[in-house]
Write an enzyme that holds these catalytic residues in place. Structure first.
Site, short mmCIF file in Angstrom:
data_model
loop_
_atom_site.label_atom_id
_atom_site.label_comp_id
_atom_site.label_asym_id
_atom_site.label_seq_id
_atom_site.Cartn_x
_atom_site.Cartn_y
_atom_site.Cartn_z
N TRP A 82 0.82 -1.20 0.00
CA TRP A 82 0.00 0.00 0.00
C TRP A 82 0.86 1.26 0.00
CZ3 TRP A 82 -1.59 3.20 4.57
CH2 TRP A 82 -0.67 3.07 5.62
N ASP A 83 2.16 1.10 0.26
CA ASP A 83 3.08 2.23 0.22
C ASP A 83 2.88 3.04 -1.05
OD1 ASP A 83 3.94 0.19 1.93
OD2 ASP A 83 6.05 0.73 1.75
N GLU A 126 0.98 -1.94 12.69
CA GLU A 126 1.19 -3.38 12.78
C GLU A 126 1.60 -3.85 14.16
OE1 GLU A 126 3.98 -3.94 9.65
OE2 GLU A 126 2.51 -3.56 8.07
N LYS A 132 3.42 1.30 16.08
CA LYS A 132 4.57 1.20 15.18
C LYS A 132 4.64 2.39 14.24
CE LYS A 132 6.61 -1.72 11.57
NZ LYS A 132 6.40 -2.87 10.65
N GLN A 133 3.49 2.80 13.71
CA GLN A 133 3.47 3.87 12.72
C GLN A 133 2.15 4.60 12.78
OE1 GLN A 133 3.85 0.59 9.97
NE2 GLN A 133 2.39 1.57 8.60
#
Length: 807
Positions: free
Chosen positions: A391-392, A520, A632-633
């Site tokens: 998906w980046d 994640e 995580k993000q």
């Protein structure tokens, strides 16, 4: 345990983990050997300690063909690699316990035959870079010329001196072609000089270390089998085929050579896995031997070996006919055209300027000529993440491409449409209707074996639709809308409508359980807010597109019905699901929840976690991480950027204040988004810190894995942090809206955008912003809340900066 969302670290107003994920984690190249240069990455001394990283950083690529920056002489190397986008092997995924719907085959991008080798011998003694007495050394990745250039002077043990120059590029004009120019000149004395030009099949593919899941997986050897080889004069050609994926390829090398002294060319020889052409010249002082080596690569799943040989010969024949000057000129012309729109100029900080242009140049190398393929997470600079597409692309790369290289953005979205049949099959495998795009893939099939932090990320469907919707709105590409996009929107809307349900325990709201959001470190959760919000957007986009098509293009609507079996009654179903979508909120904490149970988890012990414990995924069992409030993000923070109308300013602030200190920065995708939202909220120092994290993700090797390839999402995110962050661009309603806030210490920031075929230049200076319409018809934009109209009579407008105070 809950936490006050307004609590911030008192020391500097920044999240506690800045000491971990920012400057102290960086491994910056030493300035003396790697000086700041606005248009080049320069290495002034051979630096063995940085070899793994610099093989990646100095790579050459064009989006189809990529070559790591290993020396022509063959050694020393960390990991040799020449890659073709999408050329991969498949392998059975081993499971200790099988389950229905688990992917059966993994996919891994392969290293293909290496044609960079030009081994040098002086009086039959091999030149070895690691042991040579170097008198001077410089290696340059030139962003404007699009070349990797090297010049070194060395002295032999008996006192003779030679100058060695090389230059290589992967052509932006002919994506199947690479060129290496190699020159040896006698500076003092005479010598017999031999150059062995080689084309070598990898003896084995890079292997996983078994610890870092970001690295490649083993595919077994031999993954790539030679099937045919032949020689013709100075040309050597090989055919090869993968063992399991049954992809066929042809590669070849040819040469143009000249020498000031007597020249001898030995007959080309080729074995099953290695071809060689040897050139011999006796050089007197001041004389030189110059070789132009041309490399061509073609592959296909349909074409046979003979057809691929024909294509490869044609590529080399054409290159020889044009000559290296024409090849270099056409390559340069493509790069010049790119910089005309892509350049971001920063005056006031030389290091920032260099890093920005490095990142933008690497974006070109990652996707400039990727037609028909996706963008691997590491580009074509290494085998990290196995060459997979994520998906980046849609969230971190397509936004940049939409404004700068819209034809490439269209190509990437077309790929999703071509792979829609496989996405439909994947939906069936997991028991859903419609289509579900794979979390990680090369050929369109799902290849991720770990569902918790991967295939449970259903949000990829909405990410694809979101990116396509922004592309159409900003380019006006109605052809893609009616012939690809609307079909994707329909099938993904079906998936969401079937995935969720109306929960009586949530007041009849539409809930989506058992999914993973972008974060994640919190997996298989109920009602991930990002997923639910993006699903709502996906559903509404589908309804809007179908309604528009039905009214404005009846023939296209009929084709859509024929392709998808659409029943207009489905639109009511999608509208109801969107309107009733549940978005978790905690009244006591006064903040949106990342998922239903996020606040019920224990806070991670950040104070007790040393810097060596990060990234957490390499040091803790997943279940340990999943039990804690740790991110995580950017997840919910990302939603506040992509869907700004879903939150008011106070809600955005509380979300950022709560989740940002919990975010470890263990993902390269995070810093740019945190920078954008920090800038919007007025956290200027914090926005700049996050920006510099994203900016030097690779040059600073923040993740510690640049040896395995660049982080393409961070490259695209850097541009986003500048344009959406410091310039404050938002484009939700078809009108470009800017809220500029120039970082302290910058004297000027200038960039260009290409909305709907026009060209808009934005120049930010202390105290004012200048908007210039360089091409196109009249354009209406907003500066803060001020209406600005640019047209042929008034193509430029200077707007004074609004007063802003740090918050």
């Amino acid at each position: 345990m809950t936490r006050d969302p307004a609590r911030r670290d008192e020391a500097c107003g920044c999240p506690r983990l800045r000491a971990i994920v920012s400057r102290e984690r960086r491994q910056l190249l030493p300035e003396r050997e790697y000086p700041a240069d606005p248009w080049r990455l320069v290495e002034r001394r051979s630096m063995p300690a940085y070899r793994p990283q610099t093989e990646t950083l100095f790579s050459t690529a064009n989006g189809y063909l990529g070559i790591r920056a290993t020396p022509e002489e063959g050694a020393p190397v960390h990991e040799r690699g020449t890659y073709l986008n999408g050329f991969h092997e498949t392998w059975p995924i081993p499971y200790a316990e099988e389950a229905h719907g688990f992917p059966r085959l993994g996919q891994t991008m392969l290293a293909v035959p290496d044609g960079t080798l030009l081994k040098l011998y002086v009086d039959d003694e091999p030149f070895e870079l690691a042991n040579a007495r170097l008198l001077a050394f410089e290696r340059v990745l030139d962003f404007r010329r699009g070349t990797l250039d090297r010049e070194l002077h060395f002295e032999t043990p008996d006192g003779r001196r030679l100058c060695l120059r090389s230059s290589r590029f992967a052509s932006m004009d002919d994506r199947h072609l690479a060129c290496i120019e190699y020159e040896v000149r006698m500076v003092r004395g005479t010598a017999s000089v031999v150059v062995s030009s080689e084309l070598v099949v990898p003896s084995e593919q890079p292997r996983s270390d078994g610890v870092d899941p970001r690295r490649t997986s083993e595919v077994g050897d031999p993954a790539l089998a030679p099937t045919h080889h032949r020689t013709r004069g100075r040309r050597i050609l090989m055919n090869l085929e993968t063992r399991s994926s049954h992809l066929r390829m042809a590669c070849a090398m040819d040469h143009v050579v000249e020498a000031d002294g007597p020249l001898e060319v030995e007959e080309a020889e080729c074995a099953r896995d290695r071809g060689r052409v040897v050139f011999h010249a006796d050089l007197a002082e001041g004389q030189r031997l110059r070789i132009v080596k041309l490399l061509a690569y073609h592959y296909s799943a349909e074409a046979d070996a003979g057809e691929l040989r024909f294509r490869t010969h044609r590529t080399l024949d054409r290159a020889l006919r044009h000559g290296v000057e024409v090849l270099r000129g056409r390559h340069r012309a493509r790069i010049d055209a790119y910089w005309r729109l892509a350049d971001v100029e920063v005056v006031g900080d030389a290091e920032v300027q260099q890093a920005l242009r490095f990142n933008l140049y690497q974006l070109l190398q990652a996707c400039g000529r990727c037609e028909g393929h996706g963008v691997p997470a590491k580009g074509l600079t290494g085998l990290g993440y196995q060459g997979h597409y994520f998906w980046d692309t849609e969230i971190h790369v397509v936004p940049f491409l939409t404004y700068v290289l819209p034809h490439t953005a269209r190509s990437l979205l077309d790929l999703r449409h071509r792979q829609l049949p496989l996405a439909r099959l994947r939906a069936r495998e997991v028991g859903e209707r419609g289509a579900l795009f794979p979390w990680r893939t090369i050929n369109g099939e799902e290849s991720s074996a770990y569902y918790a932090a991967s295939t449970a990320q259903y949000h990829i469907d909405a990410d694809v639709v979101y990116a396509a919707d922004r592309y159409v709105a900003l380019t006006g590409d109605v052809e893609f809308l009616s012939h690809g996009f609307v079909e994707i929107a329909v099938e993904t809307a079906r998936m969401w409508a079937g995935l969720g349900f109306y929960s009586p325990r949530k007041g009849g709201r539409f809930c989506i359980n058992g999914v993973t959001g972008p974060d994640e470190y919190n997996t298989v959760v109920n009602n991930n807010a990002y997923t639910n919000l993006m699903a709502r957007e996906n559903l509404r986009i589908a309804v809007r597109l179908v309604d528009s098509l039905r009214v404005r293009a009846p023939e296209a609507f009929d084709r859509l019905v024929g392709a998808t079996g659409l029943d207009v009654a489905e639109l009511e179903e999608w509208t109801r699901a969107a309107d009733r979508m549940y978005v978790p909120w905690d009244e006591e904490a006064g903040v949106h929840l990342q998922d239903d149970d996020f606040l019920d988890r224990e806070l991670w012990d950040f104070d007790g976690s040393p810097k060596s414990a990060y990234p957490l995924l390499l040091h803790f069992h997943p279940l340990v991480i999943y039990r804690h409030q740790v991110v995580k993000q950017a997840d919910l923070v990302l939603a506040t950027f992509l869907l700004p109308d879903a939150f008011d300013r106070e809600e955005k602030r509380r979300i950022f204040d709560y989740y940002d200190p919990l975010t470890t920065g263990d993902s390269s995708l995070s810093g740019c988004i945190q920078s954008i939202m920090a800038a919007e909220l007025g956290y200027r120092e914090q926005a700049y810190l996050y920006f510099t994290d994203a900016l030097v993700m690779d040059l600073g090797d923040i993740g510690g894995n640049v040896r395995d390839g660049l982080h393409v999402a961070a490259l695209g995110g850097t541009w986003m942090a500048v344009v959406h962050g410091f310039a404050g661009l938002r484009d939700r309603d078809g009108v470009l809206r800017f809220r500029p806030d120039l970082p302290d210490g910058w004297d000027r920031l200038r960039f260009r955008l290409a909305p709907k075929g026009g060209v808009l230049e934005v120049e930010m200076q202390p105290g004012q912003t200048i908007y210039r319409l360089l091409e196109g018809e009249a354009l209406e934009i907003r500066h803060d809340d001020e209406r600005v109209v640019l047209d042929a009579r008034n193509p430029s407008r200077v707007v004074a900066a609004s007063a802003r105070k740090p918050k």
